[in-house]
Design a protein around this motif. Structure first.
Motif, PDB file in Angstrom:
ATOM      1  N   GLN A 137       0.852  -1.186   0.000  1.00 32.42           N
ATOM      2  CA  GLN A 137       0.000   0.000   0.000  1.00 32.42           C
ATOM      3  C   GLN A 137       0.892   1.240   0.000  1.00 32.42           C
ATOM      4  OE1 GLN A 137      -2.464   0.015   3.487  1.00 32.42           O
ATOM      5  NE2 GLN A 137      -3.842  -1.552   2.710  1.00 32.42           N
ATOM      6  N   GLN A 138       0.448   2.255  -0.720  1.00 28.34           N
ATOM      7  CA  GLN A 138       1.128   3.548  -0.720  1.00 28.34           C
ATOM      8  C   GLN A 138       0.051   4.618  -0.558  1.00 28.34           C
ATOM      9  OE1 GLN A 138       3.685   3.862  -4.263  1.00 28.34           O
ATOM     10  NE2 GLN A 138       3.390   1.667  -4.455  1.00 28.34           N
ATOM     11  N   HIS A 139       0.344   5.617   0.258  1.00 28.83           N
ATOM     12  CA  HIS A 139      -0.616   6.692   0.479  1.00 28.83           C
ATOM     13  C   HIS A 139       0.042   8.026   0.136  1.00 28.83           C
ATOM     14  CE1 HIS A 139      -1.973   3.328   3.027  1.00 28.83           C
ATOM     15  NE2 HIS A 139      -3.092   3.613   2.392  1.00 28.83           N
ATOM     16  N   ALA A 140      -0.690   8.837  -0.597  1.00 29.28           N
ATOM     17  CA  ALA A 140      -0.158  10.122  -1.044  1.00 29.28           C
ATOM     18  C   ALA A 140       0.181  11.003   0.161  1.00 29.28           C
ATOM     19  CB  ALA A 140      -1.178  10.830  -1.938  1.00 29.28           C
ATOM     20  N   VAL A 141       1.275  11.716   0.031  1.00 27.23           N
ATOM     21  CA  VAL A 141       1.642  12.730   1.020  1.00 27.23           C
ATOM     22  C   VAL A 141       1.307  14.093   0.433  1.00 27.23           C
ATOM     23  CG1 VAL A 141       3.437  11.327   2.092  1.00 27.23           C
ATOM     24  CG2 VAL A 141       4.032  12.831   0.206  1.00 27.23           C
ATOM     25  N   GLU A 142       1.030  15.036   1.298  1.00 25.65           N
ATOM     26  CA  GLU A 142       0.681  16.363   0.817  1.00 25.65           C
ATOM     27  C   GLU A 142       1.945  17.070   0.357  1.00 25.65           C
ATOM     28  OE1 GLU A 142      -2.317  18.650   2.444  1.00 25.65           O
ATOM     29  OE2 GLU A 142      -3.179  17.025   3.619  1.00 25.65           O
TER      30      GLU A 142
END
Length: 118
Positions: A46-51
């Protein structure tokens, strides 16, 4: 090796943090609890976008990425057509994702360069 890449768009009713928390802490366990997943999926990331706004580029369209590896296309098909997966996991996906705004790529991965031993 077949790689299934899913570009994730969260359900707009969830905040970014609610989406990340659900994906990491609820969905991953639910997905991995299905027997067909344990026999067909070789790797799950899983990868989650960073701001972060890249200079000169538009804002990102997706909230995260899921990558799944399978031995072959038949294994991928067995996994995602399994009745238990469809009954237990698919409703959860509909809860935290905007399924119609997600994009999917089924590909054969070719490593061009890797400086890190995995």
């Amino acid at each position: 090796m077949i790689k299934f890449t899913i570009l994730l768009k969260r359900n707009s009713a969830l905040s970014r943090q609610q989406f990340v928390d659900h994906h990491r802490n609820i969905h991953a366990s639910l997905f991995m609890s299905v027997p067909i997943v344990k026999t067909t999926v070789r790797r799950y990331v899983q990868q989650h976008a960073v701001e972060f706004q890249m200079p000169g580029l538009p804002p990102a369209n997706y909230d995260g990425v899921t990558e799944l590896w399978f031995d072959d296309i038949e294994a991928l098909g067995r996994c995602f057509s399994d009745p238990e997966y469809l009954d237990q996991v698919r409703p959860d996906e509909a809860f935290f994702l905007d399924l119609h705004a997600c994009d999917f790529v089924v590909s054969e991965e070719t490593s061009v360069w890797n400086s890190v031993a995995i």
